[in-house]
Design a protein around this motif. Structure first.
Motif, short mmCIF file in Angstrom:
data_model
loop_
_atom_site.label_atom_id
_atom_site.label_comp_id
_atom_site.label_asym_id
_atom_site.label_seq_id
_atom_site.Cartn_x
_atom_site.Cartn_y
_atom_site.Cartn_z
N GLU A 80 0.94 -1.27 -0.02
CA GLU A 80 -0.01 -0.02 0.02
C GLU A 80 0.94 1.34 -0.19
O GLU A 80 0.55 2.33 -0.80
CB GLU A 80 -0.98 0.07 1.02
N LEU A 81 1.89 1.33 0.74
CA LEU A 81 2.98 2.28 0.92
C LEU A 81 3.37 2.65 -0.40
O LEU A 81 3.47 3.95 -0.94
CB LEU A 81 3.91 2.15 1.82
N HIS A 82 3.64 1.57 -1.11
CA HIS A 82 4.48 1.68 -2.53
C HIS A 82 3.44 2.22 -3.45
O HIS A 82 3.80 2.83 -4.51
CB HIS A 82 5.40 0.60 -2.95
N SER A 83 2.24 1.69 -3.33
CA SER A 83 1.26 2.13 -4.28
C SER A 83 0.84 3.46 -4.21
O SER A 83 0.77 4.40 -5.33
CB SER A 83 -0.05 1.47 -4.10
N ILE A 84 0.88 4.07 -2.95
CA ILE A 84 0.64 5.57 -2.77
C ILE A 84 1.78 6.26 -3.40
O ILE A 84 1.79 7.43 -3.99
CB ILE A 84 0.58 5.94 -1.14
N ILE A 85 3.09 5.90 -3.04
CA ILE A 85 4.32 6.65 -3.80
C ILE A 85 4.20 6.45 -5.33
O ILE A 85 4.41 7.46 -6.05
CB ILE A 85 5.67 5.74 -3.48
N PHE A 86 3.67 5.45 -5.93
CA PHE A 86 3.67 5.25 -7.32
C PHE A 86 2.16 6.37 -7.71
O PHE A 86 2.25 6.99 -8.93
CB PHE A 86 3.12 3.72 -7.84
N PHE A 87 1.45 6.46 -7.11
CA PHE A 87 0.24 7.13 -7.52
C PHE A 87 0.33 8.59 -7.29
O PHE A 87 -0.19 9.42 -7.80
CB PHE A 87 -1.22 6.65 -7.11
#
Length: 1182
Positions: A865-872
């Motif tokens: 989830e953390l890396h998804s936020i970074i991606f988005f």
């Protein structure tokens, strides 16, 4: 000198017996003061020192205790046993008592605290009262360079004391500590000040009366560290019932929240323990762990013994100061206060009060309140401080009362006091709970440490590890000392009797690209009689990790390797996992082998289990192995062996399916990262036949080993079971799917699997995928257990349809497999099983492993989830999504393209209960910030309907969402999802509205979103775009109707995105976009664990992420329910295009509201042929 320790203890039969224990008292134990002339001859550089210190063997010796439970071997940095290197210097020496250690470990772990003496009396008391604190104290004593000296007062002739007649054990221990202070003062002389530090006011007063210097821990910080106000924040606040000093009293008199003063919950005192026990025996009360809702810390549940129902506990007063995970005692409320939950009369047509089929009724949900807490589960929590209304401008040293908001949404706000409020704002910090008084709305805690700035990837990664109780400290010197010398090489003398030499077999490994910790390999050899010799070879980790060593204790504590999106937290040191134990290509390695004789139809004729020596001929990736198999030009022996393994694996899989094994699917994606390990793209995985091939043999090996170990150790074999889910768990799903003309039969795993296969929408393959996702939420988790604790009928694994199962194939990354290896080695006569194993001991290990296993899964998901936020972050993405759940204030959407779920908030108007009553819903912050038309939530009909009646949302509806990151919260970024079509929310931009129109499914929105004239596409330009893109097909909606797409330019790309990024628009509109790029197809490794949202191993170039975690498990290794043990890193692949479709273009005017400008929108309608479904088989858990 010889002495005796006499005490009384109660036996299991209830008898009180006197125990007399002999001990030897000495006068040659050092004091630990640097340069002490009286003790200089007692240290290792003298002729008698080290031998005398290490020679102690008394049971009560603190050195013996430390070395047995911390590390028996000396550290690499020093020849001194742990805690015995002289480290006390200066003019002050501090001796702490037990209550300081129990309550103030956060302070003691701060490196500003030095010159402390820990006596064996304290160590023994702590070990009996709190094992968690004892482990932390052990690590503190073992720290290098040392800050604490371990003094064996119980074995010193001048400091050992006996218990006096009528003296309590606590008073005797306090007196023993005061005797140590007196001895130190006499031993070191008047030039050194010896101070007793205690939290016990009575002990302090007695010490002062005896002429000793003594102080409380709070006064110690103020007096001896006046320049460190941050140490005051770390102190555990004293209880209001037992104040320690005036400063603390004054600080705690102030409330942490003005709102708490106005409206304090009416908490009730907990009942006395005898009353609680009596109520539990009479079944008036119920005991168990409190399970708090992830979405609301004021909604909790407790399993009701003897019933399939849970007791629901709502509100401040009912939860009564309990926290998630606490072992609580609950009393049922009167039945007129129980809740009514909607359910269908179709569940039981003969039930009392049931209406005609198809109508709705309700069931009763018992409710209760907490009347006692048996055991607290408080631990350090990560989070951030709530910004006060009156901002703190500087660190002026004044006490500020603030609320700490934990990252774990199940935890209520925690009131803390700090003198560094300004410097802690915007930081991710760690806080621990100290107490929760009856007159305090919130629990009171203290600051532990600052992790860093909110939003920083390293800070957030460390925070999630702490939040999920993941040990991530470096391996100690004593652990590394247990490793074989490097570089390690095989020597022929290692081929001992009982170890089979298999180096002549064509053995190979098949793993993800870049995999370094290779723990399994395979071989297949044709036999003269037409059968095959097939072998599974697992790294022999137990050969190097010996029971009882520091390495073994560390591995047991860690329990499992944890795979985050950007790193791996190893269970064992890398020299073992990536070199010595790894089954590397062309390297001779120790292994544990399971060898079958099989027919060509995978019928097993014989089995042989042995320790072995192997030499892998090739380390394949999944893609490489598949290419070798598919290449008809390759006819070498190794390729033929792979083809045999593949065919046998297909037969094994078919047999499992016929036996009722579940196949569950999930969207598997991985992050592509740049040189700085920042995510720049998310891609889907593609499974190959070689993935399934490896999984099938791992599953088979696990089952065979489970049978073998249980046969030889029926009382304490370590097994894994997946309980049959309660059919009632599927009721809500069955009701939901009946409205979609699907039927789910959960009677057995086989009927469930068959009904899932039939739940297909030929026009939309995603529907079946989401139904399978929802099905996993109805199941229970698979768990480890000791065979002697369950009846044989409870051994079965529901997801795998296996009568018995265990984990054997991944000892590099799971301690359970390591323990199974030891039992198996004893079963075949290779070693003798340890006498330390018993039913209760193995079960206690299983409980710990289940906890570690679950926390590792959660940590991996939060990392994704953390890396998804970074991606988005910084992107504005429009995607197709499916509604997977409904709530009063919103609905949860699943986005197949990215494999993520998120809550879409709506403005809640009312909630219609099953009894027809209308309830007002309190608006949350997200609703206020993103207002929508008010929606009414119906529990009975399970839909959200706008008050105007224009929009109705139900589960499995197909919608278009806008995805971005909300950075407005001071507690950190959050993924935000808005529903654009149907128009629940306003599109954030005209470009977003254009892209949403391109994805608009006709079933949910028959109009396009009005755009400004300058943003609208002209017919001419649209026609030009259409002619350039008609060669790429699109997808029909869930009802088979053609979808209308508006031709727009891909405006989703940002400057931070990599050029290899395929597209932020789903593949369903690739026909309308001409700016898409392609990427090379790579190998993948998605096993059943990954398909169910299980964390995966990492490779050197990619990591995986999974859908939002479900509450059930159906995979083998982690949430066991239908996947294989081969959990490894996976590689991405390009999503294949949909099947050919007919394309029709048309130009239609967009609907024009009275206040909106006239617009014209060009659309392309794609007609999808029937049966264009691409079915993807799900994987089994091992």
């Amino acid at each position: 000198m010889r002495g005796n320790t006499v005490f009384f203890k109660k036996t299991r039969q209830g008898k009180v017996v006197q125990v007399s224990r002999e001990k030897y008292l000495r006068n040659d134990l050092p004091c630990g003061y640097v340069g002490c002339p009286a003790c200089s001859s007692m240290y290792p550089n003298s002729s008698s020192g080290l031998g005398m210190v290490m020679g102690q063997s008394s049971f009560d010796s603190p050195i013996a205790t430390a070395t047995s439970l911390i590390d028996k071997a000396p550290t690499l940095a020093t020849a001194f046993p742990p805690g015995t290197k002289p480290c006390i210097e200066g003019k002050k020496v501090f001796v702490v008592d037990t209550n300081v250690v129990l309550l103030q470990m956060d302070l003691l772990e701060n490196h500003a605290i030095t010159n402390f003496v820990i006596v064996s009396t304290v160590i023994n008391e702590v070990s009996h009262q709190n094992r968690g604190v004892y482990r932390r104290l052990s690590s503190l004593i073992n720290e290098q360079p040392p800050r604490f000296f371990l003094f064996s007062n119980e074995n010193h002739r001048e400091t050992s004391v006996n218990r006096l007649p009528g003296e309590s054990a606590n008073d005797r221990n306090d007196r023993a500590i005061r005797v140590v202070c007196k001895w130190y003062q006499q031993h070191l002389g008047p030039s050194v000040e010896v101070v007793l530090v205690s939290n016990d006011r009575g002990n302090v007063n007695k010490a002062l009366a005896e002429g000793l210097k003594a102080t409380t821990i709070h006064s110690f910080v103020h007096q001896y560290h006046p320049d460190r106000p941050d140490l005051v924040d770390i102190l555990v606040s004293p209880s209001s019932e037992q104040p320690m000093d005036d400063d603390a009293d004054n600080a705690n008199a102030e409330s942490a929240s003005a709102s708490a003063k106005k409206k304090l919950p009416s908490y009730t005192e907990y009942l006395a323990m005898p009353e609680l026990k009596r109520g539990i025996q009479e079944r008036r009360f119920f005991q168990g762990p409190l399970r708090v809702s992830q979405n609301n810390f004021l909604e909790a549940f407790l399993p009701m013994q003897g019933s399939s129902e849970d007791i629901q506990i709502n509100g401040w007063e009912s939860i009564n100061r309990a926290v998630s995970g606490d072992i609580v005692v609950v009393k049922l409320l009167p039945k007129d206060k129980w809740l009514k939950i909607p359910c269908s009369s179709l569940d039981n047509p003969k039930a009392k009060g049931a209406k005609k089929p198809g109508t709705e009724t309700h069931r009763i949900q018992p409710t209760g309140c907490v009347v006692g807490v048996v055991k607290r589960s408080w631990k350090p929590y990560t989070g951030s401080l709530e910004i006060p209304k009156k901002a703190t401008s500087s660190n002026d040293g004044k006490i500020a009362n603030l609320l700490f908001i934990a990252t774990d949404t199940r935890i209520p706000p925690i009131s803390i006091q700090t003198r560094n409020a300004a410097s802690l704002m915007g930081k991710r910090i760690v806080v621990a709970i100290d107490r929760w008084g009856i007159r305090s709305k919130y629990p009171c805690g203290h600051f532990v440490r600052d992790l860093g700035v909110i939003g920083d990837k390293e800070t957030e990664s460390n925070a999630l590890l702490i939040q999920h109780d993941i040990p991530f400290h470096p391996f100690s010197d004593s652990v590394l000392a247990c490793l074989p010398a490097l570089p390690w090489e095989f020597k022929e003398e290692m081929l001992t009797p009982g170890r089979m030499d298999l180096r002549d077999r064509l053995i190979c490994s098949v793993d993800p690209p870049g995999c370094k910790d290779i723990d399994d390999a395979l071989h297949a050899k044709p036999l003269p009689d037409g059968t095959y010799e097939v072998g599974v070879h697992i790294a022999d980790v137990s050969h190097y990790v010996l029971e009882g060593t520091a390495l073994d204790m560390e591995a047991r504590d860690r329990g499992t390797t944890v795979y985050l999106a950007d790193r791996r937290i190893d269970m064992l040191p890398k020299p073992l996992t990536e070199d010595i134990c790894s089954l590397r290509e062309n390297q001779t390695r120790m292994a544990f082998s399971v060898i079958w004789k099989m027919t060509k139809n995978a019928e097993i004729q014989s089995i042989h289990i042995t320790k072995s020596i192997i030499k892998s001929r090739h380390a394949f990736s999944y893609g490489e192995a598949q290419m070798w198999i598919d290449d008809e030009q390759r006819q070498d022996d190794l390729t033929k062996s792979l083809r045999v393994l593949l065919e046998l694996g297909k037969h094994l899989k078919q047999k499992r399916i016929e036996a009722g094994a579940l196949l569950l699917a999930s969207s598997e994606i991985h992050f592509t990262k740049d040189a700085n390990y920042q995510p720049v793209d998310i891609e889907l995985y593609q499974l190959k036949d070689t993935n399934s091939m490896v999984e099938e043999f791992m599953l088979l090996a696990n089952v065979e080993v489970a049978k073998y170990t249980y046969k030889h150790f029926p009382h304490y074999a370590l097994l894994r079971r997946h309980p049959t889910p309660n059919p009632k768990n599927f009721t809500w799903l069955q009701d939901l799917l009946r409205k979609r003309d699907f039927d789910i039969n959960p009677e057995t795993a086989k009927t469930l699997g068959q009904s899932l296969e039939a739940a297909v929408d030929p026009e939309d393959p995603n529907i079946n995928h989401i139904i399978r996702m929802l099905t996993t939420r109805c199941m229970t988790q698979a768990v480890y257990f000791s065979s002697g604790t369950q009846n044989e009928s409870e051994f079965h694994h529901f997801g795998l349809a296996a009568e018995i199962y265990t984990h054997f194939t991944s000892p590099i990354r799971r301690y359970a497999d390591l323990l199974v290896h030891r039992l198996l080695a004893s079963s075949i006569g290779h070693i003798t099983v340890s006498t330390n194993y018993s039913k209760s001991i193995v079960q206690s290990i299983c409980v710990k492993l289940n906890h570690r296993h679950m926390m590792a899964q959660y940590a991996a998901r939060v990392s994704n989830e953390l890396h998804s936020i970074i991606f988005f972050k910084g992107k504005s993405i429009i995607e197709m999504a499916y509604v997977s759940r409904l709530k009063a204030g919103g609905f949860i959407c699943f986005v197949p393209r990215f494999g993520i779920e998120s809550l879409v908030y709506v403005t809640a108007a009312t909630q219609i209960g099953s009894d027809g009553e209308t309830k007002k819903i309190k608006k949350n912050k997200a609703e206020i910030e993103t207002p929508t038309e008010p929606f009414e939530y119906s529990e009975t009909d399970q839909h959200l309907r706008s008050l105007s009646g224009k929009t109705c949302i139900a589960v499995l509806d197909k919608v278009v969402v806008h995805i971005d990151v909300d950075s407005s919260s001071p507690h950190g970024d959050k993924l935000r999802m808005l529903c654009i079509i149907p128009p629940v929310h306003q599109a954030p931009s005209q470009a977003a509205a254009q892209r949403a129109n391109a994805l608009a499914p006709q079933t949910t929105c028959k109009t396009t979103i009005p755009l400004e004239p300058s943003a609208a596409a002209t017919p001419a330009s649209a026609a030009t775009s259409a002619s350039a893109s008609t060669s790429t097909p699109a997808q029909a909606d869930s009802e088979g109707k053609p979808l209308a797409y508006t031709l727009v330019d891909d405006g989703c790309r940002t400057s931070g995105a990599a050029t290899s990024h395929e597209s932020t628009i789903s593949s369903e509109v690739k026909g309308a976009i001409s700016t898409l790029t392609t990427s090379e197809e790579a190998e993948s490794d998605v096993d059943s664990e990954e398909l169910l949202g299980i964390p995966t191993n990492e490779s050197s170039t990619s990591t995986s992420t999974t859908p939002t975690p479900t509450t059930a498990a159906t995979d083998p290794e982690d949430e066991d329910s239908g996947a294989a043990d081969h959990n490894k890193p996976v590689a991405p692949h390009k999503r294949p295009p949909p099947p050919p479709q007919q394309i029709v273009t048309s130009t239609t005017p967009a609907p024009t509201p009275a206040t909106a400008p006239t617009t014209t929108t060009t659309t392309i309608t794609f007609k999808a042929p029937k049966g264009s479904k691409r079915r993807r088989q799900a994987k089994e858990d091992d």
